[in-house]
Enzyme design. Sequence first.
Site, PDB file in Angstrom:
ATOM      1  N   ASN A  43     -10.660  -2.732  -6.124  1.00 33.31           N
ATOM      2  CA  ASN A  43      -9.945  -1.669  -6.801  1.00 33.31           C
ATOM      3  C   ASN A  43     -10.693  -1.237  -8.137  1.00 33.31           C
ATOM      4  O   ASN A  43     -10.142  -0.222  -8.916  1.00 33.31           O
ATOM      5  CB  ASN A  43      -8.394  -2.176  -7.128  1.00 33.31           C
ATOM      6  CG  ASN A  43      -7.559  -2.242  -5.773  1.00 33.31           C
ATOM      7  OD1 ASN A  43      -6.674  -2.937  -5.979  1.00 33.31           O
ATOM      8  ND2 ASN A  43      -8.067  -1.284  -4.727  1.00 33.31           N
ATOM      9  N   ASP A  83       1.006  -1.205  -0.104  1.00 37.64           N
ATOM     10  CA  ASP A  83       0.027  -0.037   0.002  1.00 37.64           C
ATOM     11  C   ASP A  83       0.992   1.277  -0.035  1.00 37.64           C
ATOM     12  O   ASP A  83       2.039   1.174   0.632  1.00 37.64           O
ATOM     13  CB  ASP A  83      -0.958  -0.050   1.153  1.00 37.64           C
ATOM     14  CG  ASP A  83      -2.121   0.720   1.033  1.00 37.64           C
ATOM     15  OD1 ASP A  83      -2.428   1.473  -0.088  1.00 37.64           O
ATOM     16  OD2 ASP A  83      -2.449   1.412   2.165  1.00 37.64           O
TER      17      ASP A  83
END
Length: 243
Positions: free
Chosen positions: A69, A21
């Site tokens: 996503n 991330d």
Amino acid sequence: MPRDPQDTQALGPTHVAIIMDGNGRWAQARGRPRLFGHHAGARRVREVVEACPGLGIKYLTVFAFSTENWKRTQAEVAGLMSLFRRYITKEAQTLKENGIRVRFIGDRVRLDSKLTDLMDTLERETQDNDLVHLTVALNYGGRDEVARATKRLARDVAEGRLHPDNVDEETLPKYLDTRVLPDPDLVIRTSGEARISNFLLWQSAYSEYEFIDTLWPDFTAAELERLCRSFGARERRFGAVPA
């Protein structure tokens, strides 16, 4: 320095899973588009994979793209899919030559055929490698994985291949995407977020977690080694009490 594999002081994790991330924030802090950060993050994967043998890591699983996503902008999603195709094409030969076995987990139905063909080919061409097992979670979600596994299990029950009385906590893992992999010992999340974001929900029931502030493009082999040493110092009892 990588840890000596013969060092018996709590040999670190065999299976490390990473929620990679912070790519977008890393790029934005430099005044660049988010995809610039994703490209930097892809290069970081190579360094981490190369560090694994010296740290005693046999299995590495990385979270590349989640089922959530798809909610990002069309431009970013298209850029990521292009990046995945480029990464596989560019790294395939190095992975094959360096003894890395590659697997992909997640639902491939929504991925385009060019990408899935590359994925299939890389899996096939590295299937005899055994130095490090690299698993890439692509269009992956833990809840989605369990739902898909449950459907396959239910189908086997309905068709008489599995008796309902024989279903227990050892049964479902045989239907998961990760059925040939050991559960992760250590799960790392970069970028300062302290949540697991639907990653390996079943498999990480007894994993150790490390939430670190480092953004993924800044993550180094040295930091991976530090986290592995920290893991080695932990007492893992799996619900038992010390003798």
